[in-house]
Design a protein around this motif. Sequence first.
Motif, PDB file in Angstrom:
ATOM      1  N   MET A   1       1.131  -1.283  -0.301  1.00 28.92           N
ATOM      2  CA  MET A   1       0.158  -0.062   0.245  1.00 28.92           C
ATOM      3  C   MET A   1       1.134   1.792   0.015  1.00 28.92           C
ATOM      4  SD  MET A   1      -3.187   0.774   2.216  1.00 28.92           S
ATOM      5  CE  MET A   1      -4.326   2.793   2.188  1.00 28.92           C
ATOM      6  N   ASP A   2       0.371   1.962  -1.254  1.00 30.60           N
ATOM      7  CA  ASP A   2       1.471   3.125  -0.517  1.00 30.60           C
ATOM      8  C   ASP A   2       1.280   4.382   0.172  1.00 30.60           C
ATOM      9  OD1 ASP A   2       0.962   6.466  -2.870  1.00 30.60           O
ATOM     10  OD2 ASP A   2       2.861   5.711  -2.390  1.00 30.60           O
ATOM     11  N   MET A   3       2.331   4.736   1.147  1.00 30.70           N
ATOM     12  CA  MET A   3       1.981   5.292   2.298  1.00 30.70           C
ATOM     13  C   MET A   3       2.384   6.450   2.306  1.00 30.70           C
ATOM     14  SD  MET A   3       0.764   3.468   4.642  1.00 30.70           S
ATOM     15  CE  MET A   3       0.879   4.213   5.829  1.00 30.70           C
ATOM     16  N   GLY A   4       2.291   6.823   0.656  1.00 30.16           N
ATOM     17  CA  GLY A   4       2.754   8.728   0.376  1.00 30.16           C
ATOM     18  C   GLY A   4       1.403   9.804   0.675  1.00 30.16           C
ATOM     19  N   ARG A   5       1.145  10.756  -0.425  1.00 27.46           N
ATOM     20  CA  ARG A   5       0.664  11.680  -0.115  1.00 27.46           C
ATOM     21  C   ARG A   5      -0.914  10.822  -0.380  1.00 27.46           C
ATOM     22  NH1 ARG A   5       1.910  17.272  -2.507  1.00 27.46           N
ATOM     23  NH2 ARG A   5      -0.216  17.744  -1.885  1.00 27.46           N
ATOM     24  N   GLU A   6      -2.690  11.480  -0.241  1.00 26.72           N
ATOM     25  CA  GLU A   6      -3.275  11.324  -0.224  1.00 26.72           C
ATOM     26  C   GLU A   6      -3.216  11.782  -1.540  1.00 26.72           C
ATOM     27  OE1 GLU A   6      -5.778  12.302   2.555  1.00 26.72           O
ATOM     28  OE2 GLU A   6      -5.292  10.476   3.319  1.00 26.72           O
ATOM     29  N   SER A   7      -4.073   9.882  -2.985  1.00 19.08           N
ATOM     30  CA  SER A   7      -4.745  11.436  -4.140  1.00 19.08           C
ATOM     31  C   SER A   7      -6.195  11.924  -3.547  1.00 19.08           C
ATOM     32  CB  SER A   7      -4.706   9.919  -5.129  1.00 19.08           C
ATOM     33  OG  SER A   7      -6.605   9.524  -4.088  1.00 19.08           O
ATOM     34  N   ARG A   8      -6.617  12.455  -4.576  1.00 15.90           N
ATOM     35  CA  ARG A   8      -7.798  13.723  -4.913  1.00 15.90           C
ATOM     36  C   ARG A   8      -9.211  12.991  -4.226  1.00 15.90           C
ATOM     37  NH1 ARG A   8      -9.388  17.611  -2.398  1.00 15.90           N
ATOM     38  NH2 ARG A   8     -11.370  18.690  -2.815  1.00 15.90           N
ATOM     39  N   THR A  15     -14.037  13.285   2.710  1.00 17.75           N
ATOM     40  CA  THR A  15     -14.922  13.899   3.051  1.00 17.75           C
ATOM     41  C   THR A  15     -16.234  13.270   3.569  1.00 17.75           C
ATOM     42  OG1 THR A  15     -13.210  15.600   2.117  1.00 17.75           O
ATOM     43  CG2 THR A  15     -15.757  16.274   2.287  1.00 17.75           C
ATOM     44  N   VAL A  16     -16.543  12.858   2.475  1.00 17.65           N
ATOM     45  CA  VAL A  16     -17.679  11.668   1.925  1.00 17.65           C
ATOM     46  C   VAL A  16     -17.994  11.169   3.306  1.00 17.65           C
ATOM     47  CG1 VAL A  16     -19.031  10.400   1.166  1.00 17.65           C
ATOM     48  CG2 VAL A  16     -18.466  11.953  -0.264  1.00 17.65           C
ATOM     49  N   GLU A  17     -17.114  10.399   3.825  1.00 19.21           N
ATOM     50  CA  GLU A  17     -17.266   9.765   4.535  1.00 19.21           C
ATOM     51  C   GLU A  17     -17.812  10.835   6.369  1.00 19.21           C
ATOM     52  OE1 GLU A  17     -17.585   6.294   6.045  1.00 19.21           O
ATOM     53  OE2 GLU A  17     -18.136   6.107   3.246  1.00 19.21           O
ATOM     54  N   ILE A  18     -16.781  11.331   6.856  1.00 16.77           N
ATOM     55  CA  ILE A  18     -17.380  12.460   7.311  1.00 16.77           C
ATOM     56  C   ILE A  18     -18.798  12.969   7.620  1.00 16.77           C
ATOM     57  CG2 ILE A  18     -16.695  14.900   8.695  1.00 16.77           C
ATOM     58  CD1 ILE A  18     -13.678  14.191   7.679  1.00 16.77           C
ATOM     59  N   LEU A  71     -17.476   5.084  15.462  1.00 14.15           N
ATOM     60  CA  LEU A  71     -18.018   3.886  14.538  1.00 14.15           C
ATOM     61  C   LEU A  71     -17.691   3.698  13.156  1.00 14.15           C
ATOM     62  CD1 LEU A  71     -20.785   1.914  16.816  1.00 14.15           C
ATOM     63  CD2 LEU A  71     -18.029   2.127  16.982  1.00 14.15           C
ATOM     64  N   VAL A  72     -18.423   5.311  12.170  1.00 13.99           N
ATOM     65  CA  VAL A  72     -18.507   5.330  11.298  1.00 13.99           C
ATOM     66  C   VAL A  72     -16.970   5.653  10.652  1.00 13.99           C
ATOM     67  CG1 VAL A  72     -18.922   6.893   9.628  1.00 13.99           C
ATOM     68  CG2 VAL A  72     -20.948   5.984  11.112  1.00 13.99           C
ATOM     69  N   LEU A  73     -16.581   6.181  11.128  1.00 14.93           N
ATOM     70  CA  LEU A  73     -14.943   6.603  10.571  1.00 14.93           C
ATOM     71  C   LEU A  73     -13.699   5.665  11.211  1.00 14.93           C
ATOM     72  CD1 LEU A  73     -14.642  10.337  12.225  1.00 14.93           C
ATOM     73  CD2 LEU A  73     -15.656   9.168   9.981  1.00 14.93           C
ATOM     74  N   LEU A  74     -14.467   4.682  11.914  1.00 17.23           N
ATOM     75  CA  LEU A  74     -13.374   4.033  12.302  1.00 17.23           C
ATOM     76  C   LEU A  74     -13.517   2.564  11.624  1.00 17.23           C
ATOM     77  CD1 LEU A  74     -13.164   2.963  15.965  1.00 17.23           C
ATOM     78  CD2 LEU A  74     -11.374   3.665  14.356  1.00 17.23           C
ATOM     79  N   ARG A  75     -14.737   2.659  10.967  1.00 16.24           N
ATOM     80  CA  ARG A  75     -15.104   1.320   9.536  1.00 16.24           C
ATOM     81  C   ARG A  75     -14.850   2.153   8.053  1.00 16.24           C
ATOM     82  NH1 ARG A  75     -20.901   1.614   8.027  1.00 16.24           N
ATOM     83  NH2 ARG A  75     -20.156   3.743   7.272  1.00 16.24           N
ATOM     84  N   ASP A  79     -12.013  -0.067   6.236  1.00  8.98           N
ATOM     85  CA  ASP A  79     -11.879  -0.246   5.105  1.00  8.98           C
ATOM     86  C   ASP A  79     -11.488   0.322   3.833  1.00  8.98           C
ATOM     87  OD1 ASP A  79     -14.395  -1.303   5.585  1.00  8.98           O
ATOM     88  OD2 ASP A  79     -15.445  -0.176   5.028  1.00  8.98           O
ATOM     89  N   ARG A  80     -10.674   1.294   4.247  1.00  9.90           N
ATOM     90  CA  ARG A  80      -9.381   2.159   3.263  1.00  9.90           C
ATOM     91  C   ARG A  80      -8.212   1.474   3.656  1.00  9.90           C
ATOM     92  NH1 ARG A  80      -5.131   5.159   4.095  1.00  9.90           N
ATOM     93  NH2 ARG A  80      -6.310   5.722   6.337  1.00  9.90           N
ATOM     94  N   ARG A  81      -8.048   0.581   4.779  1.00  9.84           N
ATOM     95  CA  ARG A  81      -7.065   0.020   4.951  1.00  9.84           C
ATOM     96  C   ARG A  81      -6.379  -0.939   4.365  1.00  9.84           C
ATOM     97  NH1 ARG A  81      -2.758   2.295   9.147  1.00  9.84           N
ATOM     98  NH2 ARG A  81      -3.823   3.960  10.093  1.00  9.84           N
ATOM     99  N   THR A  82      -7.504  -2.024   4.076  1.00  9.22           N
ATOM    100  CA  THR A  82      -7.485  -3.611   4.258  1.00  9.22           C
ATOM    101  C   THR A  82      -7.590  -3.489   2.147  1.00  9.22           C
ATOM    102  OG1 THR A  82      -9.513  -3.236   3.727  1.00  9.22           O
ATOM    103  CG2 THR A  82      -8.595  -4.251   5.920  1.00  9.22           C
ATOM    104  N   GLY A  83      -8.079  -1.757   1.614  1.00  5.14           N
ATOM    105  CA  GLY A  83      -8.354  -2.087   0.208  1.00  5.14           C
ATOM    106  C   GLY A  83      -9.466  -1.807  -0.388  1.00  5.14           C
ATOM    107  N   ARG A  84     -10.545  -2.023   0.486  1.00  3.03           N
ATOM    108  CA  ARG A  84     -12.023  -1.949   0.079  1.00  3.03           C
ATOM    109  C   ARG A  84     -12.532  -1.014  -0.695  1.00  3.03           C
ATOM    110  NH1 ARG A  84     -15.257  -5.826   4.023  1.00  3.03           N
ATOM    111  NH2 ARG A  84     -13.107  -5.997   4.968  1.00  3.03           N
TER     112      ARG A  84
END
Length: 84
Positions: A1-8, A15-18, A71-75, A79-84
Motif C-alpha cells: 500500500m502506498d503510504m505517500g500523499r493521499e490522492s484527490r 470528506t463524504v464519510e465525515i 464507528l463510521v469513521l473507524l469502519r 476499509d481504506r487500510r484493507t483496500g476495499r
Amino acid sequence: MDMGRESRWEKDAMTVEIMFALVSALVVGAFVFGVVMAPALVWDLPPRVVEGLRWAGGVLGLGAAVRRVVLVLLRHDRDRRTGR
C-alpha cells in the motif's frame, strides 16, 4: 500500500464519510432524544420529571451521536487500510 500523499479521490472519499458520519449521528441522536422524551409527550408528567427526561435524552442522544461518528469513521479507516 502506498503510504505517500493521499490522492484527490481519497480526500474526497474521506470528506463524504465525515459528512455521512455527522448527518447519520444527527439522525441517531435526535431519535434517541425523541424516544427518551416520548413519555413526556404522551403523559402529563410533573415538570421535574420532564426536565430529568430532557437531560437524560440530551446526554444519551449525545452519547449515541458520538458513538455513531466514531464507528463510521473507524469502519471507513479499516476499509481504506484493507483496500476495499
